[in-house]
Design an enzyme around this catalytic site. Sequence first.
Site, PDB file in Angstrom:
ATOM      1  CG  ASP A  12      44.391  86.571  35.396  1.00  0.00           C
ATOM      2  OD1 ASP A  12      45.237  87.169  36.084  1.00  0.00           O
ATOM      3  OD2 ASP A  12      43.510  85.848  35.876  1.00  0.00           O
ATOM      4  CG  ASP A 131      47.578  81.149  43.996  1.00  0.00           C
ATOM      5  OD1 ASP A 131      47.517  82.394  44.097  1.00  0.00           O
ATOM      6  OD2 ASP A 131      47.840  80.579  42.932  1.00  0.00           O
TER       7      ASP A 131
END
Lengths: 253, 215
Positions: A12, A131
Site C-alpha cells: 500500500d 472489496d
Amino acid sequence: MGLAKRIIPCLDVDNGRVVKGVRFVEIRDAGDPVEIARRYDEQGADEITFLDITASSDNRETMVHVVEAMASEVFIPLTVGGGIRKVEDVRRMLNAGADKVAINTAAVSRPEFVKEASDHFGSQCIVVAIDAKQVGPDRWEVFTHGGRKATGLDAVAWARQMTDFGAGEILLTSMDRDGTRDGFDLRLTRAVCDAVSVPVIASGGVGNLDHLVAGIREGHADAVLAASIFHFGEYTVGQAKQRMAAAGIEVRL
Amino acid sequence: MSTVAVIDYGMGNLRSVCKAIEHVAPGARVRLTAEAADIRHADRVVFPGQGAIGGCMAALGANRLRESLLEAMKTKPFLGICLGLQALYDFSEEGGGTPCLSLLAGAVKRFPSEKMTDAASGLPLKVPHMGWNQVRQTVPHPLWQGIPQDSRFYFVHSYYADSADARDVAGETEYALRFTSAAAHENIFAVQFHPEKSQRAGLRLLENFVSWNGN
C-alpha cells in the site's frame, strides 16, 4: 506439473512510501516501495501489487515515478491499483511499466469503463478489485472508496459481471478480515473463485503461512496476496512457498 | 555496438521489454520503433506484440511495417514475444478468425475453458492462462543456454499456438493440453511467455538473444 499458484506481496503506497493500515484505518510506515519490491523479487515473489491509497493528484504523479523505478530493476509482473478512473489512467500506468491495473471504485461507478479498458488494452492487463463485506449468511456486498461506501451489489454476481465485461483477473479483498490476521474469508473466496472463469487473487486477513495454504486449498484461489506478514520481516516469501510446497501445492521455487 | 529494434505499433507497454534488454546488455542500443528504416538498420529485432491479434495485424499493414518486419524475420536474429509468436503462424481464431504471417505452419487457438479441468484438484481451469508455468525445452538452442530444463516463465494469454510442423517447436508447456511455448525456425525464435517478466530465466534468455548470431 503445471501452472504454479502465485504469491503476491502487496504494497500500500501513500505519497511514495509503503504503509499498511489495520482495518483500513491505522497506518504504519514500512519503507521505500522499490527497495521492498526488490527484496520480494529476490525472495521469489511471483508478482508485486502496488495499491496507491492516496487521492491527491500530486501523489499520483509520485506513483508514476515509483512504477517507473520499479519497472527498471524488478523483472516480474507488476499490478498497480488506486485511482484508476479513465482509459488515460490505464495508459499512463502501463506506459510507466505496470503490467496490469486494478480497477475498483471506477468499475462500480461506470461498469462500461472496464469494457473500454479491456477492449483497448486487452483483458490480460485489467484486474477488477472487489472489496466485499459479509451482510448475511453466504452473502457479501461490494464496498467502494476504501471500504467506506456500500453499493448494494452482491459480490459474487458482481465478479461474474466484471468477467463478462472483460476483467482478466479478480482481486478479492474481504473487508471483514483485512488487517485482522485471522486468515482469508474462505467462504467468500470460494464462492467467487467457483463462480468465475478467470483467475482470482485472494486478499485480506493473512496472519500466518497456513492461511495462504487454506486460501488455495479451501478457497480455490489461483493466487494469494499478503502485506503485513512480509513487510515486517515475520516471514519471507521463500518461507511461504516452502510451506505451500510442503502442503502439496505447486509453486515456483 | 549492437542495435536492438523493439517493434512498437502503439498499443501498450513496452517499457519493460526495453528495460530488461538494457539490463542484460548494457552495451546494446535499444530502440523502440515503428520505422522501417530502424528495423532495416538494426542488428536484431524484437517483436513483442501488444493488444489483440486483429489490431496487431492491422497495425503492421497500416504502418507499412509488414515488409520490413518480414525481411528482418528472414535475415537477422529475431525474437517474437507473446503475440509476437502467435502472429508468425498461418491463422488465429482470435477476433472471429485472423490470417497471420505464415512464417510458421499451424494455427493459434483459444483454450477451451469449459472443457478443461485441473488434473490435481478437479477444478475448472482458468482462462487466461496466467502465471508461472514450466517450459520443456524440446531441442537444444543457443537461446536456451544456461537455462535449466523445465524452468518456469511468466505466461498470460488466452490463445495458444498449435504447431503443424514439429521441427518448429523449441519448447512445450502444459495447461490441460500441450502447446508450443517456444518456436525456433532458422533466425527466428519466438516465445509465448514474457521473458521480460520472468526474472532470472527470462533475463538469461534475453541475454542469450542479444549475443545470438541467428544460427
